[in-house]
Design an enzyme around this catalytic site. Structure first.
Site, PDB file in Angstrom:
ATOM      1  N   ALA A  72       3.886 125.310  99.862  1.00 12.00           N
ATOM      2  CA  ALA A  72       4.290 124.347 100.885  1.00 12.00           C
ATOM      3  C   ALA A  72       3.672 124.640 102.246  1.00 12.00           C
ATOM      4  CB  ALA A  72       5.816 124.314 100.996  1.00 12.00           C
ATOM      5  N   THR A  73       3.410 125.897 102.564  1.00  6.57           N
ATOM      6  CA  THR A  73       2.795 126.203 103.856  1.00  6.57           C
ATOM      7  C   THR A  73       1.417 125.560 103.959  1.00  6.57           C
ATOM      8  OG1 THR A  73       4.018 128.263 104.202  1.00  6.57           O
ATOM      9  CG2 THR A  73       1.908 128.050 105.337  1.00  6.57           C
ATOM     10  N   GLN A 181      12.528 123.022 100.038  1.00 10.07           N
ATOM     11  CA  GLN A 181      13.863 123.410  99.604  1.00 10.07           C
ATOM     12  C   GLN A 181      14.583 122.341  98.792  1.00 10.07           C
ATOM     13  OE1 GLN A 181      15.207 126.334  99.792  1.00 10.07           O
ATOM     14  NE2 GLN A 181      13.786 127.356 101.180  1.00 10.07           N
ATOM     15  N   SER A 201       6.740 123.383  96.997  1.00 14.34           N
ATOM     16  CA  SER A 201       6.466 124.803  96.762  1.00 14.34           C
ATOM     17  C   SER A 201       6.981 125.203  95.386  1.00 14.34           C
ATOM     18  CB  SER A 201       7.142 125.663  97.835  1.00 14.34           C
ATOM     19  OG  SER A 201       6.809 127.027  97.659  1.00 14.34           O
ATOM     20  N   HIS A 203       7.528 128.215  94.022  1.00 19.51           N
ATOM     21  CA  HIS A 203       8.458 129.335  93.886  1.00 19.51           C
ATOM     22  C   HIS A 203       9.851 129.032  94.418  1.00 19.51           C
ATOM     23  CE1 HIS A 203       8.708 131.237  98.006  1.00 19.51           C
ATOM     24  NE2 HIS A 203       7.689 130.420  98.196  1.00 19.51           N
ATOM     25  N   THR A 243     -11.525 126.492  92.786  1.00 19.34           N
ATOM     26  CA  THR A 243     -11.164 126.423  91.378  1.00 19.34           C
ATOM     27  C   THR A 243      -9.657 126.297  91.211  1.00 19.34           C
ATOM     28  OG1 THR A 243     -13.079 127.783  90.796  1.00 19.34           O
ATOM     29  CG2 THR A 243     -11.305 127.615  89.157  1.00 19.34           C
ATOM     30  N   CYS A 328      10.338 134.198 106.025  1.00 18.33           N
ATOM     31  CA  CYS A 328       9.071 134.217 106.765  1.00 18.33           C
ATOM     32  C   CYS A 328       9.207 134.858 108.138  1.00 18.33           C
ATOM     33  CB  CYS A 328       8.541 132.793 106.916  1.00 18.33           C
ATOM     34  SG  CYS A 328       8.163 132.009 105.346  1.00 18.33           S
TER      35      CYS A 328
END
Length: 378
Positions: A72-73, A181, A201, A203, A243, A328
């Site tokens: 997401a960043t 989120q 994201s 994870h 890739t 973060c």
């Protein structure tokens, strides 16, 4: 014995079904998606396209509106900075966002300010919810982009994304939401067709770290005029060269598919854990953060007045793994910008802890947790 993990907003465990699927890409389906001359490449391309379909299904998008990223960043940066040149060409240099955004939106906006853009940051107040009236008042003819997060990572409060989309129905500004989120958890709001850009994201939805997506919806037949931030290949329509990590992408696709399939079962488990936590901790009279009617089932942000969060985290470290803010910014000792934006002073903000769980979280021994906290409050 490890403590029970209650920091799923920082990162989720990998779903066992996703893990087993991903492992095969390390030894079997290891072809390059860009290799068009043999069966390994064709197989990889097929699996990537299947993953696009699953990610797209969560938000009601089309296969070719999904760009895969590292998370997401990167998606946030591509969404915000990728529209910089378009804003300059159109003479639209105004951006509207909120004071509670993740750093991955906050810092790109700060960079845009240095490039001559004006940024309006909407406050939220004690409720933790963005005011739609404030958004409406902030819009201008030269507003180029509106970025409002879907679910706050610290408080778990769901923002009125559908309301923002409705307000923007009569405005030309691009609408981006950081859905790290909420993607795969709050399944309704992100389906709104007026949301142009959605950051995802892996994870956060039980896929491995290192993969994410940016949903880039068309407006009618027109693609959003974005520019790449990196160069070196034609992958992902030239917007994200490199890739493709086929295994990670396939894992994200399966995680997205499971998110829809198991949504009800997951919500029920998370609600059960939340109710058990509230029932047990209630006797200590904690102060809950923000409008609890809008908090996701798997998040609890609260404080015990007079008790510093760091002391509480240390006292509970052998029982539960919890946090006091965004992972973060965990190396920073400054108060959370989210909590101060909600009107808290430094002491109040430094008292808050965040507990976040998931459907895989085992039962917590809440009476022991309560007893440990009581020793600190005496």
């Amino acid at each position: 014995m490890m403590p029970i993990y209650l920091d799923c907003n920082a990162t989720t465990p990998v779903d066992p079904e996703v893990r087993d699927y991903y492992i095969r890409f390390l030894s079997e389906d290891y072809g390059n998606e860009g290799s068009r001359t043999h069966a390994y490449g064709a197989r990889a391309k097929q699996l990537v396209q299947k993953a696009r379909d699953h990610v797209a299904a969560v938000v009601g998008a089309k296969r070719d509106e999904i760009l895969f990223t590292s998370g997401a960043t990167e998606s946030n940066n591509l969404a915000l900075l990728g529209l910089l040149e378009t804003g300059r060409k159109l003479g639209r240099r105004h951006i509207v966002t909120t004071s509670i955004e993740h750093k991955a939106v906050h810092e790109p906006c700060a960079y845009l300010e240095k490039q001559g853009f004006e940024v309006t940051r909407l406050d939220v107040g004690m409720s933790g919810v963005v005011s739609l009236d404030a958004l409406r008042d902030a819009l201008r003819p030269d507003t180029h982009l509106v970025s409002v997060m879907h679910v706050n990572n610290e408080t778990g409060i769901v923002q009125p994304i559908e309301g923002v989309a409705e307000i923007l129905a009569s405005h030309s500004a691009f609408f981006h939401t950081d859905a790290a989120q909420g993607f795969g958890k709050d399944l309704n709001q992100l389906q709104h067709p007026r949301i142009d850009l959605i950051s995802v994201s892996g994870h956060k939805i039980f896929a491995p770290k290192g993969v994410g997506a940016l949903v880039v919806r068309r407006r009618g037949y027109q693609r959003i005029p974005m520019q790449p931030l990196m160069f070196g290949g034609g992958q992902e329509r030239g917007l994200r060269p490199g890739t493709l990590p086929v295994g990670l992408i396939a894992a994200l696709g399966l995680a997205a598919e499971i998110a829809i399939r198991d949504a009800q079962k997951r919500h029920e488990r998370c609600r059960k854990i939340r109710q058990a936590a509230l029932n047990a901790l209630g006797e200590l009279h904690p102060k809950l953060t923000g409008n609890q009617d809008l908090v996701m089932d798997h998040v609890l942000n609260l404080a015990f007045p007079g008790l510093d969060s760091e002391a509480l985290i240390v006292a509970l470290k052998d029982l539960v793994a919890i946090s006091n803010g965004s992972a973060c910014t965990s190396n920073s000792y400054t108060p959370s910008h989210v909590l101060t934006a909600m009107g808290m002073n430094e002491d109040e903000a430094n008292s808050c802890i965040r507990m976040s769980w998931c459907h895989m979280t085992p039962d917590v021994d809440w009476p022991v947790v309560v007893k440990t906290i009581q020793t600190l409050l005496q």
